[in-house]
Design a protein around this motif. Structure first.
Motif, short mmCIF file in Angstrom:
data_model
loop_
_atom_site.label_atom_id
_atom_site.label_comp_id
_atom_site.label_asym_id
_atom_site.label_seq_id
_atom_site.Cartn_x
_atom_site.Cartn_y
_atom_site.Cartn_z
N PRO A 38 -17.62 -96.10 -61.13
CA PRO A 38 -18.46 -96.23 -62.33
C PRO A 38 -19.57 -97.28 -62.19
N GLU A 39 -19.58 -97.98 -61.08
CA GLU A 39 -20.58 -99.03 -60.84
C GLU A 39 -20.55 -100.13 -61.91
N ARG A 40 -19.39 -100.29 -62.51
CA ARG A 40 -19.18 -101.39 -63.46
C ARG A 40 -17.67 -101.64 -63.56
N SER A 41 -17.29 -102.77 -64.18
CA SER A 41 -15.86 -103.12 -64.21
C SER A 41 -15.09 -102.22 -65.21
N ILE A 42 -13.79 -102.12 -64.97
CA ILE A 42 -12.92 -101.34 -65.87
C ILE A 42 -12.22 -102.33 -66.81
N PRO A 43 -12.42 -102.20 -68.13
CA PRO A 43 -11.77 -103.12 -69.07
C PRO A 43 -10.24 -103.08 -68.94
N VAL A 44 -9.58 -104.20 -69.26
CA VAL A 44 -8.12 -104.30 -69.11
C VAL A 44 -7.40 -103.24 -69.94
N PHE A 45 -7.87 -103.02 -71.18
CA PHE A 45 -7.15 -102.06 -72.03
C PHE A 45 -7.24 -100.63 -71.48
N ILE A 46 -8.35 -100.31 -70.77
CA ILE A 46 -8.48 -98.99 -70.14
C ILE A 46 -7.52 -98.89 -68.96
N GLU A 47 -7.41 -99.98 -68.18
CA GLU A 47 -6.43 -100.00 -67.08
C GLU A 47 -5.03 -99.73 -67.62
N GLU A 48 -4.68 -100.42 -68.72
CA GLU A 48 -3.34 -100.26 -69.30
C GLU A 48 -3.12 -98.84 -69.80
N LEU A 49 -4.15 -98.30 -70.43
CA LEU A 49 -4.03 -96.97 -71.03
C LEU A 49 -3.91 -95.88 -69.95
N THR A 50 -4.75 -95.98 -68.92
CA THR A 50 -4.85 -94.88 -67.95
C THR A 50 -4.08 -95.13 -66.66
N GLY A 51 -3.79 -96.42 -66.38
CA GLY A 51 -3.17 -96.73 -65.09
C GLY A 51 -4.17 -96.71 -63.94
#
Length: 934
Positions: free
Chosen positions: A47-60
């Motif tokens: 995505p050429e940008r960081s992945i927010p923590v809540f998205i990491e938690e939601l999607t793995g």
């Protein structure tokens, strides 16, 4: 064109805003051709940008997984061929489509220009009774394998399966239903009409064979209904009196557990019915209360040849009885059992009105969706009960137009009589062994001129601790601002779509010399009424705002009791004057309209059915008009001694929430006179006693002056072994410090306990304001970032949805007030820690509590010990009952209110619950206790 190629898509992204710079991190495309899944393409995307923590938690999906993934412009050449000549499908299609279009544009490609279908919208239409349309909830309820929710490949594949299942469902529908759906579907947001149209074209080439349970009547596809006749045993049925006989029956149930208290309850209920002596029976959590009364009720019904009425407070319990305990009964008994649910008339669809509504073409989105949901539902429902449907808030407005609301008989309705849902429910009730209804309808039946329920001798009142309150509510009257707005907008004497003008146009067809001056008088009076109504509600709003500002209330909801003193306050005279003007205008208009209806009456039989319906609608509206007028006069000008009157409204939305209510202070006399003196009653609940005495309950429901038996069946759960109660000794007393200080101390304790319990915590408050402040403090602290905080009225969703979400997450904390103290069932490890912040005394400012206290004072009784304390104890017992829901559950209860140990009355709370070990502890001791115990 027949659409046979679909590309079902799911995209995982860094956020919700495609235009705000969020990007795709994973994409999956499932290809369907000729009703088969033929391929799936899935890729991670950098995505050429960081992945927010809540998205990491939601999607793995974490940064390592996308670091070396291709950029979107590198995978676009693989994606574009998949989209060619395809219908784009996604669950919430607007979301995925806007991201895809943004990425295509960024990469220098033309946007996708084909049709799209939203499976959320399609599911709403084709699965109108689903509890939830979230992908995971929906596919789980349909039994699909969905092992990795919020990962694009799993989500896309399961969405494709859902689409194929829904296409199959469309193919089984009658052609008449499909044609109606196609016509309305042009109002939807996605291109569902193309799909329906292509199925219609296929159907038109073949002879239609309707499924056996479906019929077409006057162009509507309906599920066939047949009255199930009561099965009558030739020889007298004997009740299984011994435990061995009961066990023989019960042992047929899967996961059967012997519960002696349940069998004891069966005997108590049966004997009470046989001897016709009223019974109050408290059955602790885990007794198996529902089967405990249903089994003897069925035998009694069979023996006397008439239904036994079972009344509950909540729709949830009605559904549970139908879906669980009644099925168990039918499985274990050696003879057929007939059960029906009977509700108030407005719960049922009026088929004639619905049929007429299909001719309207100027639908808004919500009305179109509701019509399509009902068309599908008519192929499935035998009851026509709206509680089966999952309507949007706009859909409920449509329901108001098509629900049953009167006995008026016209040509049109006569034609639908044999198919009528309400009449069917009433006929079925006469043939039933058990009729399940609700407290409100039972009380309405006691007060009605002609009976709503079939003839009965025995009634079982479950959730009986709510019965007196429900009776008061049913006996009460109100002036509701939204009701007034509904009445005048429906009548709309100055608009062509209003009922008055429509009826006038009918009149003109038959009476060439209609006196237009009469119409002008009606229109002028109506406009004056609108003005007076607006002015009056402005005065009420000002009066309410001025005199409730200091009331802390429950969130934004405010109340003001209308006592003699309040009626002396500034502006009340203006309230009375405005009410007088409004009453005068409404009465004048009512007389003019009734006169008009009398003039139209001779032509009624010559009218078409749809025109008769308009006349009947106006007549029904005038009945509601008269009820509003009666309430206005009674509440404002003729208040009675033994009633409590109060104003209520939400400060954020006064126009939609303001109401003035009047309830009797007690309904015991009515219950005694109309029910206890004439029928045999079993009252049951898990919470009827205070300090092991039924006295408070018996006095409230008028039972105290009757002969009745009382039975307490304790819970079979070992609370001493599986439960601990902790009372923190290092939290300040709330009345000794400022509220904000107390909330800070509370929040820091709760955060420490939450960490120790790993979430799995339900926190019960008595004040919405305190709950909100505590929740916000904990959320903003940053110390619970890995926890999901769910709060009633703050997090979106109903009580049931919040409870489901709480069970879904490992580390979750659920905050609730009033309704969360009872009726939520979270067994097992999902709930290990229950926190009660304050003992649940009603606020002394609460209008009903004030009135009740005054009544007791007049009788020379101590209002606190006679009313406030027992009420709080029953509520406390309800809250306490949330923790241990099965014999395998373990848990800790933390009570932050030290009055439970320091006050004289505190022991009443402890004496009213099962015996548990109670200890005082500091925060650090509490944390280690929680860690060790759990």
């Amino acid at each position: 064109m027949t659409y046979t190629r679909f590309v079902v898509t799911d995209l995982e992204t860094t956020g919700h805003a495609a235009k705000g710079g969020d990007r795709i991190i994973q994409a999956s495309f499932v290809i369907i051709e000729n009703h088969q899944i033929i391929d799936q393409y899935t890729t991670f995307i950098n995505p050429e940008r960081s992945i927010p923590v809540f998205i990491e938690e939601l999607t793995g999906i974490h940064p390592e997984m996308v670091k070396d993934a291709p950029f979107f412009h590198e995978v676009a050449p693989k994606i574009l061929p998949l989209l060619e000549n395809a219908v784009f499908v996604a669950h919430n299609v607007q979301f995925d489509l806007q991201f895809l279009q943004a990425e295509l544009e960024e990469a220098g490609y033309l946007p996708f220009a084909g049709p799209s279908i939203d499976t959320v919208e399609l599911a709403r239409v084709l699965l109108p009774t689903s509890d939830s349309y979230k992908l995971f909830d929906l596919t789980t309820s349909l039994g699909f394998d969905h092992d990795r929710p919020h990962q694009a490949d799993s989500d896309a594949y399961v969405t494709a399966q859902l689409l194929l299942m829904m296409i199959d469902k469309l193919k089984t529908m009658p052609l008449v239903t499909l044609e109606k759906l196609a016509k309305i579907s042009t109002h939807l947001k996605s291109d569902i009409y193309l799909l329906i149209q292509s199925i219609i074209e296929d159907k038109q080439h073949n002879m239609e064979q309707l499924p056996e349970q479906i019929e077409v009547y006057r162009g509507l596809g309906l599920r066939k209904k047949t009255i199930q006749k009561r099965w009558i045993e030739k020889s007298q049925l004997s009740y299984p009196a011994s435990n061995e006989e009961k066990i023989q029956l019960l042992a047929q149930l899967p996961h059967f557990e012997r519960r002696d208290s349940q069998m004891d309850m069966m005997n108590q209920v049966y004997q009470s019915m046989q001897q016709s002596v009223h019974l109050a029976i408290e059955a602790g959590t885990g007794t198996g209360k529902s089967l405990g009364y249903l089994l003897p009720a069925v035998y009694r019904s069979k023996q006397i040849g008439e239904p036994v009425i079972v009344s509950t407070h909540t729709i949830v319990l009605q559904q549970q009885l139908l879906n669980k305990e009644i099925k168990q009964l039918q499985m274990m008994l050696p003879f057929p059992v007939s059960v029906t649910v009977l509700k108030g008339r407005s719960h049922y669809l009026d088929l004639f009105k619905f049929f007429q509504s299909l001719r309207e073409t100027k639908d808004n989105y919500d009305f179109a969706l509701a019509k399509m949901q009902i068309l599908t539902w008519l192929l499935e429902t035998e009851t026509g009960d709206v509680d089966e449907l999952n309507l949007s808030s706009g859909g409920w407005l449509f329901w108001n137009d098509v629900k049953q609301d009167g006995d008026y008989m016209n040509k049109g309705r006569k034609a639908w009589l044999d198919k009528d849902f309400y009449l069917f429910a009433k006929k079925q009730a006469k043939e039933a062994d058990l009729v399940i209804t609700n407290h409100s309808l039972l009380v309405a039946d006691l007060m009605a001129q002609s009976p709503l329920l079939p003839s009965y001798t025995n009634v079982i009142i479950d959730e009986a601790h709510h019965f007196e309150n429900a009776a008061r509510g049913r006996m009460g009257i109100s002036i509701d601002l939204s009701d007034f707005k509904y009445l005048v907008s429906k009548l709309a004497c100055d608009q062509s779509e209003g009922l008055f003008i429509q009826c006038e146009q009918l009149y003109e067809k038959f009476e060439a010399s209609v006196q237009n001056d009469k119409r002008e008088v009606i229109e002028r009076t109506f406009n004056e009424l609108l003005f007076e109504g607006e002015e009056w509600f402005k005065v009420l709003h000002t009066f309410f705002e001025q005199h409730t500002k200091k009331w802390s209330g429950n969130g934004h909801r405010r109340q003001l009791r209308l006592t003699e003193n309040v009626r002396q306050l500034k502006l009340w005279q203006a309230v009375e004057y405005g009410a007088e003007r409004l009453h005068e205008m409404m009465t004048t208009l009512s007389q003019l309209l009734q006169q008009r209806l009398t003039e139209i009456a001779p032509y009624r039989e010559q009218m078409a059915a749809k025109d008769q319906l308009k006349i009947d609608d106006l007549q029904a509206l005038m009945t509601q008009w008269e009820e509003f007028l009666f309430s206005l006069e009674r509440i404002i000008f003729r208040p009675e001694e033994d009633e409590v009157i109060w104003m209520e409204g939400d400060s954020r939305s006064f126009a939609n929430t303001f109401v003035i209510k009047s309830h009797p202070v007690s309904s015991g006399e009515l219950i005694k006179e109309k029910l206890l003196n004439q029928k045999h009653v079993v009252f049951t609940s898990a919470t009827l006693t205070v300090n092991r005495s039924f006295r408070f309950f018996a006095e409230e429901v008028g039972l105290a002056s009757q002969t009745y038996q009382q039975v307490m069946l304790p819970s079979p759960f070992d609370y001493q072994e599986n439960c601990r109660m902790i009372i923190p000794n290092d939290v300040p007393e709330i009345n000794e410090v400022k509220t904000d200080e107390y909330i800070e101390a509370l929040a820091s304790h709760l955060m420490a306990v939450a960490e120790a319990a790993k979430g799995r915590m339900l926190v019960l408050f008595t004040s919405y304001d305190m709950m909100k402040k505590t929740h916000d403090l904990m959320k903003d602290s940053g110390l619970l970032d890995e926890y999901v905080l769910l709060a009633q009225g703050i997090t979106n969703g109903s009580r049931a949805r919040l409870t489901r979400n709480f069970q879904k997450f490992d580390k979750a904390i659920l905050f609730g007030t009033n309704s969360f103290w009872e009726g939520i069932d979270i067994p097992g490890e999902d709930l290990s820690c229950l926190v009660i912040v304050r003992l649940p005394f009603s606020s002394p400012d609460e209008p009903f509590t004030q009135a009740k206290n005054e009544q007791y004072a007049k009788e020379g009784k101590n209002a606190f010990s006679a009313y406030s304390l027992p009420q709080a104890v029953l509520r406390f017992k309800q809250g306490f009952g949330r923790l241990i829901r099965s014999n395998r559950d373990r848990g800790i209860i933390i009570v932050f209110d030290r009055r439970i140990q320091t006050s004289v009355y505190g022991k009443t709370f402890l004496a009213s619950i099962p015996k548990v070990t109670v200890e005082e502890a500091s925060l650090s001791e509490t944390v280690s206790l929680v860690e060790n115990w759990l």
